[in-house]
Scaffold this motif. Structure first.
Motif, short mmCIF file in Angstrom:
data_model
loop_
_atom_site.label_atom_id
_atom_site.label_comp_id
_atom_site.label_asym_id
_atom_site.label_seq_id
_atom_site.Cartn_x
_atom_site.Cartn_y
_atom_site.Cartn_z
N ASN A 16 0.81 -1.22 0.00
CA ASN A 16 0.00 0.00 0.00
C ASN A 16 0.84 1.26 0.00
O ASN A 16 0.36 2.33 -0.38
N ARG A 17 2.08 1.17 0.44
CA ARG A 17 2.97 2.34 0.49
C ARG A 17 4.19 2.13 -0.40
O ARG A 17 5.22 2.76 -0.19
N SER A 18 4.08 1.27 -1.40
CA SER A 18 5.19 1.09 -2.35
C SER A 18 5.10 2.19 -3.40
O SER A 18 4.75 1.96 -4.56
N TRP A 19 5.41 3.40 -2.98
CA TRP A 19 5.26 4.57 -3.83
C TRP A 19 6.54 4.84 -4.60
O TRP A 19 7.63 4.93 -4.02
N ASN A 20 6.44 5.02 -5.90
CA ASN A 20 7.59 5.45 -6.70
C ASN A 20 7.97 6.89 -6.35
O ASN A 20 7.09 7.73 -6.11
N SER A 21 9.27 7.17 -6.35
CA SER A 21 9.74 8.53 -6.09
C SER A 21 10.57 9.02 -7.27
O SER A 21 10.10 8.98 -8.40
N ASP A 22 11.80 9.43 -7.06
CA ASP A 22 12.54 10.15 -8.10
C ASP A 22 13.29 9.21 -9.04
O ASP A 22 13.43 8.01 -8.80
N LEU A 23 13.81 9.79 -10.14
CA LEU A 23 14.50 9.07 -11.20
C LEU A 23 15.91 9.59 -11.39
O LEU A 23 16.20 10.77 -11.17
N ALA A 24 16.80 8.71 -11.85
CA ALA A 24 18.13 9.07 -12.32
C ALA A 24 18.45 8.19 -13.52
O ALA A 24 17.84 7.13 -13.70
N PHE A 25 19.42 8.62 -14.34
CA PHE A 25 19.69 7.93 -15.59
C PHE A 25 21.18 7.76 -15.82
O PHE A 25 21.98 8.62 -15.45
N GLN A 26 21.52 6.64 -16.47
CA GLN A 26 22.91 6.40 -16.86
C GLN A 26 22.91 5.46 -18.06
O GLN A 26 22.35 4.36 -17.99
N GLY A 27 23.51 5.91 -19.16
CA GLY A 27 23.57 5.08 -20.36
C GLY A 27 22.19 4.62 -20.77
O GLY A 27 21.29 5.43 -20.99
N ASP A 28 22.01 3.30 -20.88
CA ASP A 28 20.72 2.73 -21.28
C ASP A 28 19.86 2.33 -20.09
O ASP A 28 18.99 1.46 -20.22
N TYR A 29 20.08 2.97 -18.94
CA TYR A 29 19.36 2.56 -17.73
C TYR A 29 18.68 3.74 -17.05
O TYR A 29 19.23 4.86 -17.02
N ALA A 30 17.51 3.47 -16.51
CA ALA A 30 16.80 4.42 -15.66
C ALA A 30 16.65 3.79 -14.28
O ALA A 30 16.27 2.62 -14.16
N PHE A 31 16.95 4.56 -13.25
CA PHE A 31 16.86 4.10 -11.87
C PHE A 31 15.69 4.82 -11.21
O PHE A 31 15.67 6.06 -11.18
N ALA A 32 14.74 4.06 -10.70
CA ALA A 32 13.55 4.64 -10.10
C ALA A 32 13.50 4.35 -8.61
O ALA A 32 13.45 3.19 -8.20
N GLY A 33 13.52 5.42 -7.81
CA GLY A 33 13.39 5.24 -6.38
C GLY A 33 11.98 4.81 -6.02
O GLY A 33 11.01 5.08 -6.75
N ASN A 34 11.84 4.14 -4.90
CA ASN A 34 10.56 3.68 -4.40
C ASN A 34 10.66 3.62 -2.88
O ASN A 34 11.73 3.31 -2.34
N TYR A 35 9.59 3.90 -2.18
CA TYR A 35 9.65 3.88 -0.72
C TYR A 35 10.04 2.50 -0.17
O TYR A 35 10.40 2.38 0.99
N ASP A 36 9.99 1.49 -1.01
CA ASP A 36 10.44 0.15 -0.60
C ASP A 36 11.81 -0.21 -1.17
O ASP A 36 12.29 -1.32 -0.94
N GLY A 37 12.46 0.67 -1.92
CA GLY A 37 13.77 0.37 -2.50
C GLY A 37 14.00 1.12 -3.78
O GLY A 37 13.75 2.32 -3.87
N PHE A 38 14.46 0.43 -4.83
CA PHE A 38 14.61 1.06 -6.14
C PHE A 38 14.59 0.00 -7.24
O PHE A 38 14.85 -1.18 -6.99
N THR A 39 14.27 0.46 -8.45
CA THR A 39 14.20 -0.41 -9.62
C THR A 39 15.22 0.05 -10.65
O THR A 39 15.40 1.25 -10.86
N VAL A 40 15.87 -0.91 -11.30
CA VAL A 40 16.75 -0.63 -12.43
C VAL A 40 16.01 -1.04 -13.70
O VAL A 40 15.61 -2.20 -13.84
N HIS A 41 15.80 -0.08 -14.61
CA HIS A 41 15.12 -0.34 -15.87
C HIS A 41 16.12 -0.29 -17.02
O HIS A 41 16.97 0.63 -17.08
N ASP A 42 16.03 -1.21 -17.96
CA ASP A 42 16.76 -1.15 -19.21
C ASP A 42 15.90 -0.37 -20.20
O ASP A 42 14.80 -0.80 -20.57
N ILE A 43 16.38 0.81 -20.64
CA ILE A 43 15.61 1.66 -21.55
C ILE A 43 16.31 1.80 -22.90
O ILE A 43 16.12 2.79 -23.61
N ALA A 44 17.13 0.80 -23.27
CA ALA A 44 17.81 0.85 -24.56
C ALA A 44 16.81 1.01 -25.69
O ALA A 44 17.05 1.72 -26.67
#
Length: 477
Positions: free
Chosen positions: A81-109
């Protein structure tokens, strides 16, 4: 969103359970992006075919120059219920998305088909992220029982409570490794990376509000920021090296201080700080000894100075007001166009800050939709001042402030209200990165948008290796 204590924003009740493990890695492409239909497109930005306030639950509305091309939904372990996405950062072909439960690494190639590389379970209030080389930094604004990812929420009166900056090694994007942490006064609501004297040293400008009554981690007075020095080759040795008291002579509420966001512009040796009661222009020629150049206030229109963005020339700064802390519907049809909005300030030759126009999205939202100015950054169009910005349930707005007195929206994307039972949602942050707009939606995950407009098309020729919104870079001539 702001720390609890200034107003009731739920930050002290976000996590009732301790996390079960430090890193949970989903295999690459295990969560495919969802195709997003181009529904309810409006005939022009600001002139909608359907009123924003009349949209159905999650119904999509956008201007014709924006096309939503993908969405990556939140999935386990970020399904609480509180797994809220927060801010983003980027590097190369990756987007990093913060979340109140941790963070996600996305491949955005392939931006139209982003893939989840891994989700790292590591709870901690806010969890805003930034990246530099092989390091990822995470802001924790939530007292924890200890610094690890296995920690639980702690009573702030407990002397052993921890909050601050966590550091991860992301050299292997599929397997980020927790390295170390640095305790900072009042935690870390956000942070900005400032370069050091050489490539082997970074500084983090840590922003946090306070003091918190009865807290041992956030005592009064709190009129400073924390500056963390990070030896790039030995990040385990990162430590607080300065706590400059920049805000002694300011702020609307004498019992509350600190700073919400600081944006650094190293090429100009400037920083802009949005510090709850006031805005600041800082000289950062000495990165561990920043100095206040100017202070601005706007008691009539601004409630919570939240964020700051320079134009590319360094001659303007946009300050945003997060009226209601992100929990309130401030974008309704009340007609308060300067409340919960952006203000454009020009920086004069002698570094005065002179206020010009205000900008607020021109589409009234429903009474149940939390909406206010939030995180955004420039779209790199040489010779123009254009930025993209998240407005919570007001969606994503692209607006032009080249004419400081008459800023105007040129594109947008939004959804209708949340399904019953959810109280906060929408775009936490929206940024332009290497040809596309990426939006971190609090409850819907990662949105990818394509913008096609002659006013923004020149930005498609700009390719970045890294992007952190609070560390501005210079582009063009």
């Amino acid at each position: 969103m702001k720390r609890a204590g200034l107003m009731a924003c739920l930050a002290t009740a976000l996590f009732a359970t301790a996390c079960a493990s430090g890193s949970s890695g989903a295999s690459p492409s295990s969560e495919p992006a969802r195709a997003v239909p181009a529904e309810s497109a409006s005939p022009a930005a600001g002139g909608t075919a359907r009123a924003s306030a009349d949209l159905g639950t999650d119904e999509i509305l956008h201007s014709p120059n924006i096309t939503p091309i993908a969405n990556v939904p939140l999935e386990a372990p970020f399904d609480g219920n509180r797994s809220w996405n927060s801010d983003l950062a980027f590097q190369g072909d990756y987007a990093f998305a913060g979340n109140y439960d941790g963070f996600t690494v996305h491949d955005i190639a392939d931006p139209a088909h982003p893939k989840v590389v891994t989700r790292v379970l590591c709870p901690g209030g806010q969890n805003d992220v930034s990246v530099s080389g092989d390091l990822l930094f995470v802001s924790v604004d939530d007292p924890r029982t200890d610094e690890t990812c296995q920690s639980g929420r702690s009573d702030p009166s407990n002397a052993s409570s921890w909050e601050g900056i966590r550091i991860f090694d992301i050299s292997d994007k599929a397997n980020p490794k927790y390295i170390s942490a640095v305790r900072t006064e009042c935690g870390s609501h956000t942070h900005a990376i400032a370069p050091g004297p050489d490539a082997d040293t970074l500084y983090l400008y840590v922003s946090a509000a306070g003091p918190d009554p009865g807290s041992t981690t956030c005592p009064a007075p709190h009129d400073n920021i924390s500056i963390v020095e990070v030896p790039v080759r030995d990040p385990e040795a990162a430590k607080v090296v300065a706590k400059p008291a920049l805000f002694k002579d300011r702020q609307g509420d004498e019992e509350y201080g600190g700073c919400h966001d600081i944006t650094v512009y190293p090429a100009k040796k400037l920083a802009a700080a949005a510090c709850y009661g006031d805005g600041y222009l800082l000289d950062i020629a000495d990165p561990v000894g920043p100095k206040v150049l100017r202070t601005v206030t706007d008691r009539e229109n601004f409630s919570l100075w939240h964020s700051a963005t320079f134009n590319n020339a360094g001659t303007k700064v946009v300050f945003g007001d997060e009226l209601g802390g992100g929990m309130v519907a401030t974008c309704d049809s009340s007609g308060h166009d300067t409340k919960g909005a952006n203000a454009v300030y020009e920086i004069t030759a002698d570094r005065e800050l002179v206020r010009h126009g205000y900008f607020k999205i021109p589409r009234p939202q429903g009474a149940s939709e939390n909406c206010v100015a939030h995180n955004g950054a420039l779209i790199p169009v040489p010779g123009k001042d254009i930025m993209v910005q998240g407005w919570y349930q007001g969606g994503v707005s692209v607006w032009d402030f080249t004419d400081s007195d008459h800023p105007v929206e040129i594109a947008f994307f939004e959804r209708g209200p949340l399904r019953p039972g959810l109280q906060i949602g929408g775009s936490w942050s929206a940024y332009y990165y290497n040809g596309h707009i990426y939006s971190s939606d609090i409850t819907k995950g990662l949105d990818v948008l394509r913008i096609d407009d002659p006013r923004t098309d020149p930005a498609k020729s700009v390719t970045l290796k890294e992007f952190n919104a609070q560390t501005q870079y210079a582009y063009g001539d």
